[in-house]
Design a protein around this motif. Structure first.
Motif, PDB file in Angstrom:
ATOM      1  N   THR A  74       3.365  -1.673  -8.376  1.00  0.00           N
ATOM      2  CA  THR A  74       3.365  -1.710  -9.842  1.00  0.00           C
ATOM      3  C   THR A  74       4.174  -2.889 -10.362  1.00  0.00           C
ATOM      4  O   THR A  74       3.770  -3.550 -11.328  1.00  0.00           O
ATOM      5  CB  THR A  74       3.937  -0.391 -10.397  1.00  0.00           C
ATOM      6  OG1 THR A  74       3.134   0.694  -9.940  1.00  0.00           O
ATOM      7  CG2 THR A  74       3.958  -0.395 -11.905  1.00  0.00           C
ATOM      8  N   SER A  75       5.291  -3.166  -9.707  1.00  0.00           N
ATOM      9  CA  SER A  75       6.097  -4.323 -10.095  1.00  0.00           C
ATOM     10  C   SER A  75       5.330  -5.617  -9.885  1.00  0.00           C
ATOM     11  O   SER A  75       5.479  -6.574 -10.663  1.00  0.00           O
ATOM     12  CB  SER A  75       7.396  -4.343  -9.281  1.00  0.00           C
ATOM     13  OG  SER A  75       8.150  -3.162  -9.491  1.00  0.00           O
ATOM     14  N   SER A  76       4.507  -5.667  -8.866  1.00  0.00           N
ATOM     15  CA  SER A  76       3.690  -6.850  -8.606  1.00  0.00           C
ATOM     16  C   SER A  76       2.669  -7.059  -9.721  1.00  0.00           C
ATOM     17  O   SER A  76       2.421  -8.191 -10.154  1.00  0.00           O
ATOM     18  CB  SER A  76       2.982  -6.722  -7.257  1.00  0.00           C
ATOM     19  OG  SER A  76       3.918  -6.604  -6.199  1.00  0.00           O
ATOM     20  N   VAL A  77       2.074  -5.957 -10.189  1.00  0.00           N
ATOM     21  CA  VAL A  77       1.136  -6.073 -11.310  1.00  0.00           C
ATOM     22  C   VAL A  77       1.860  -6.592 -12.545  1.00  0.00           C
ATOM     23  O   VAL A  77       1.351  -7.456 -13.276  1.00  0.00           O
ATOM     24  CB  VAL A  77       0.468  -4.712 -11.609  1.00  0.00           C
ATOM     25  CG1 VAL A  77      -0.444  -4.827 -12.833  1.00  0.00           C
ATOM     26  CG2 VAL A  77      -0.325  -4.232 -10.399  1.00  0.00           C
ATOM     27  N   ALA A  78       3.062  -6.061 -12.794  1.00  0.00           N
ATOM     28  CA  ALA A  78       3.852  -6.520 -13.937  1.00  0.00           C
ATOM     29  C   ALA A  78       4.155  -8.007 -13.816  1.00  0.00           C
ATOM     30  O   ALA A  78       4.052  -8.763 -14.804  1.00  0.00           O
ATOM     31  CB  ALA A  78       5.142  -5.717 -14.037  1.00  0.00           C
ATOM     32  N   ALA A  79       4.519  -8.447 -12.632  1.00  0.00           N
ATOM     33  CA  ALA A  79       4.831  -9.857 -12.413  1.00  0.00           C
ATOM     34  C   ALA A  79       3.606 -10.732 -12.651  1.00  0.00           C
ATOM     35  O   ALA A  79       3.717 -11.833 -13.223  1.00  0.00           O
ATOM     36  CB  ALA A  79       5.356 -10.061 -10.991  1.00  0.00           C
ATOM     37  N   ILE A  80       2.439 -10.260 -12.237  1.00  0.00           N
ATOM     38  CA  ILE A  80       1.204 -11.022 -12.470  1.00  0.00           C
ATOM     39  C   ILE A  80       0.936 -11.147 -13.965  1.00  0.00           C
ATOM     40  O   ILE A  80       0.600 -12.232 -14.465  1.00  0.00           O
ATOM     41  CB  ILE A  80       0.019 -10.342 -11.754  1.00  0.00           C
ATOM     42  CG1 ILE A  80       0.184 -10.477 -10.235  1.00  0.00           C
ATOM     43  CG2 ILE A  80      -1.305 -10.954 -12.208  1.00  0.00           C
ATOM     44  CD1 ILE A  80      -0.835  -9.687  -9.439  1.00  0.00           C
ATOM     45  N   GLY A  81       1.071 -10.027 -14.697  1.00  0.00           N
ATOM     46  CA  GLY A  81       0.836 -10.060 -16.131  1.00  0.00           C
ATOM     47  C   GLY A  81       1.776 -11.010 -16.847  1.00  0.00           C
ATOM     48  O   GLY A  81       1.342 -11.835 -17.665  1.00  0.00           O
ATOM     49  N   LEU A  82       3.067 -10.929 -16.525  1.00  0.00           N
ATOM     50  CA  LEU A  82       4.039 -11.810 -17.169  1.00  0.00           C
ATOM     51  C   LEU A  82       3.823 -13.255 -16.734  1.00  0.00           C
ATOM     52  O   LEU A  82       3.921 -14.181 -17.560  1.00  0.00           O
ATOM     53  CB  LEU A  82       5.457 -11.356 -16.816  1.00  0.00           C
ATOM     54  CG  LEU A  82       6.599 -12.155 -17.448  1.00  0.00           C
ATOM     55  CD1 LEU A  82       6.516 -12.109 -18.969  1.00  0.00           C
ATOM     56  CD2 LEU A  82       7.947 -11.636 -16.968  1.00  0.00           C
ATOM     57  N   GLY A 111       5.625   0.648 -17.966  1.00  0.00           N
ATOM     58  CA  GLY A 111       5.556   2.066 -18.296  1.00  0.00           C
ATOM     59  C   GLY A 111       5.233   2.932 -17.099  1.00  0.00           C
ATOM     60  O   GLY A 111       5.826   4.015 -16.913  1.00  0.00           O
ATOM     61  N   TYR A 112       4.310   2.461 -16.256  1.00  0.00           N
ATOM     62  CA  TYR A 112       3.978   3.245 -15.068  1.00  0.00           C
ATOM     63  C   TYR A 112       5.132   3.230 -14.065  1.00  0.00           C
ATOM     64  O   TYR A 112       5.353   4.221 -13.347  1.00  0.00           O
ATOM     65  CB  TYR A 112       2.712   2.701 -14.414  1.00  0.00           C
ATOM     66  CG  TYR A 112       2.212   3.592 -13.290  1.00  0.00           C
ATOM     67  CD1 TYR A 112       1.899   4.930 -13.518  1.00  0.00           C
ATOM     68  CD2 TYR A 112       2.078   3.101 -11.988  1.00  0.00           C
ATOM     69  CE1 TYR A 112       1.463   5.752 -12.489  1.00  0.00           C
ATOM     70  CE2 TYR A 112       1.636   3.914 -10.955  1.00  0.00           C
ATOM     71  CZ  TYR A 112       1.331   5.233 -11.220  1.00  0.00           C
ATOM     72  OH  TYR A 112       0.898   6.053 -10.195  1.00  0.00           O
ATOM     73  N   ALA A 113       5.884   2.140 -14.030  1.00  0.00           N
ATOM     74  CA  ALA A 113       7.075   2.104 -13.169  1.00  0.00           C
ATOM     75  C   ALA A 113       8.085   3.160 -13.611  1.00  0.00           C
ATOM     76  O   ALA A 113       8.711   3.827 -12.773  1.00  0.00           O
ATOM     77  CB  ALA A 113       7.702   0.708 -13.212  1.00  0.00           C
ATOM     78  N   ARG A 131       0.813  -1.217   0.000  1.00  0.00           N
ATOM     79  CA  ARG A 131       0.000   0.000   0.000  1.00  0.00           C
ATOM     80  C   ARG A 131       0.845   1.264   0.000  1.00  0.00           C
ATOM     81  O   ARG A 131       0.518   2.238  -0.685  1.00  0.00           O
ATOM     82  CB  ARG A 131      -0.930  -0.018   1.215  1.00  0.00           C
ATOM     83  CG  ARG A 131      -2.046   1.001   1.164  1.00  0.00           C
ATOM     84  CD  ARG A 131      -2.952   0.821   2.365  1.00  0.00           C
ATOM     85  NE  ARG A 131      -3.453  -0.556   2.459  1.00  0.00           N
ATOM     86  CZ  ARG A 131      -3.859  -1.123   3.584  1.00  0.00           C
ATOM     87  NH1 ARG A 131      -3.809  -0.450   4.729  1.00  0.00           N
ATOM     88  NH2 ARG A 131      -4.304  -2.363   3.579  1.00  0.00           N
ATOM     89  N   GLN A 132       1.928   1.276   0.745  1.00  0.00           N
ATOM     90  CA  GLN A 132       2.772   2.460   0.854  1.00  0.00           C
ATOM     91  C   GLN A 132       4.009   2.373  -0.044  1.00  0.00           C
ATOM     92  O   GLN A 132       4.924   3.195   0.088  1.00  0.00           O
ATOM     93  CB  GLN A 132       3.213   2.633   2.318  1.00  0.00           C
ATOM     94  CG  GLN A 132       2.066   2.756   3.301  1.00  0.00           C
ATOM     95  CD  GLN A 132       1.155   3.935   2.992  1.00  0.00           C
ATOM     96  OE1 GLN A 132       1.617   4.994   2.551  1.00  0.00           O
ATOM     97  NE2 GLN A 132      -0.139   3.756   3.227  1.00  0.00           N
ATOM     98  N   ARG A 133       4.037   1.420  -0.933  1.00  0.00           N
ATOM     99  CA  ARG A 133       5.175   1.250  -1.836  1.00  0.00           C
ATOM    100  C   ARG A 133       4.681   1.158  -3.279  1.00  0.00           C
ATOM    101  O   ARG A 133       4.545   0.061  -3.834  1.00  0.00           O
ATOM    102  CB  ARG A 133       5.962  -0.001  -1.463  1.00  0.00           C
ATOM    103  CG  ARG A 133       6.530   0.034  -0.040  1.00  0.00           C
ATOM    104  CD  ARG A 133       7.223  -1.263   0.294  1.00  0.00           C
ATOM    105  NE  ARG A 133       7.763  -1.242   1.655  1.00  0.00           N
ATOM    106  CZ  ARG A 133       8.373  -2.279   2.223  1.00  0.00           C
ATOM    107  NH1 ARG A 133       8.506  -3.419   1.555  1.00  0.00           N
ATOM    108  NH2 ARG A 133       8.846  -2.184   3.457  1.00  0.00           N
TER     109      ARG A 133
END
Length: 368
Positions: free
Chosen positions: A167-175, A208-210, A160-162
């Motif tokens: 965003t990296s977690s979302v990227a990891a889920i997508g990949l 991109g958002y990262a 929540r505070q990071r």
């Protein structure tokens, strides 16, 4: 407020896409390593965090910017589909380099089925003249998917505070989902073409958002850009990837490296162009602001050059129906006029249209 550098970056991406569609063998394999991920990364870079608290506005913006142009222009080309056959721009003899051809609609039922597919499934479009339209669906699903996953992960306290870790977690889920899909030969039910491009689009959108959260990562000097160029070239030669509709898990796994390197390289080039007050800067800025028009009309614009190529090689006129370009003598230099037409004609039409719109109010005032 628009970012000139981002406009130039998008312009480079759309020009590279057009070059890729000319099927020039020396460049196509290199471009496929990063030219389509550029669009998804650029879209993620533009994501405004205020939409995290205004989901309705974000969905409205995505529908207006992606779904509506897709539906509008898909239906226009479908309505003209049979006309293209009558005037010879399409035929049932010449088609793709793999031998596939397209056919006219022989019944109203067939036509309306395509209309339903366009409206309700973002499929069913004319693949010979609007074959690149998969991008609208992929970016829509990727951008909305990012918003949903970001909102869900906000409930995970360590994230929540990071924002960058989130965003990296979302990227990891997508990949991870893309690898799972490719590794087991799965399909995302209800998503045309199986969903690989959409899942990879989610990954690149998050990347991109990262970059937006850490823009200093993009501020490397020319040695960094040169190293990124080398990375893209090495992967193109020895570990090719790309974003086809279907691929293998290993190609999926190695795509992120050259794709991200390609964006960093393109961003550096865009920065050098932005810093110069030249005609190239003005042209690319205008081009970057009208990527939609190029995306929609570049394939039909290719037909003008295909006609010239047919005359040059004294080919049967039926070759005009080849998709996307005339496949005879693919290693010649016709990719250059194809690129000029694919980029220049849509921009010329748009420029003329804008001039007419600017004159209209003045003309009314003078008449009054």
């Amino acid at each position: 407020m628009r970012l000139t550098r981002l406009d130039i970056c998008k312009a480079i991406a759309i020009i590279l896409m057009v070059i890729g569609h000319t099927e020039t063998q020396p460049l196509q394999r290199w471009l496929q390593e990063f030219h389509m991920p550029l669009f998804f990364i650029a879209a993620g870079f533009c994501f405004n965090p205020r939409y995290l608290n205004d989901e309705a506005a974000y969905l409205k913006r995505r529908i207006k910017g992606l779904y509506w142009p897709f539906v509008k222009w898909s239906l226009v080309f479908l309505c003209l589909h049979n006309l293209w056959f009558r005037i010879g721009l399409l035929n049932e003899q010449y088609g793709t380099y793999r031998g596939g051809v397209t056919h006219p609609f022989h019944s109203w039922r067939e036509f309306w089925q395509h209309v339903w597919s366009v409206v309700f499934n973002m499929s069913g479009y004319d693949v010979f003249l609007t074959g690149a339209f998969w991008f609208f669906r992929a970016l829509l699903l990727a951008s909305v998917g990012y918003l949903v996953l970001h909102k869900l992960l906000l409930h995970v306290k360590p994230l929540r505070q990071r924002p960058l870790l989130l965003t990296s977690s979302v990227a990891a889920i997508g990949l991870g989902l893309a690898l799972w899909k490719c590794g087991m030969g799965l399909r995302v039910t209800g998503v045309p073409q199986g969903g690989y491009r959409d899942l990879m689009g989610l990954f690149f959108f998050a990347v991109g958002y990262a970059f937006r959260l850490r823009p200093r990562w993009l501020e490397g000097r020319w040695p960094v850009a040169l190293a990124c160029f080398a990375v893209v070239t090495l992967f193109a030669c020895y570990l090719p990837g790309g974003m086809p509709a279907a691929t293998t898990w290993d190609k999926c796994l190695r795509l992120p490296v050259p794709a991200v390197a390609g964006f960093v390289m393109t961003w550096w080039v865009a920065g050098r162009i932005e810093a110069s007050a030249t005609a190239l800067r003005s042209f690319l800025r205008y081009c970057g602001q009208h990527t939609l028009q190029i995306y929609v009309f570049h394939i039909i614009s290719f037909k003008a050059v295909s006609a010239l190529k047919i005359l040059y090689y004294d080919l049967p006129w039926g070759h005009i129906g080849s998709h996307m370009v005339v496949h005879y003598a693919k290693d010649d230099l016709f990719w250059i006029p194809y690129t000029v037409a694919g980029v220049g004609l849509p921009l010329l039409w748009m420029w003329c249209y804008e001039r007419l719109r600017q004159r209209r109010p003045a003309t009314k005032g003078q008449t009054a």
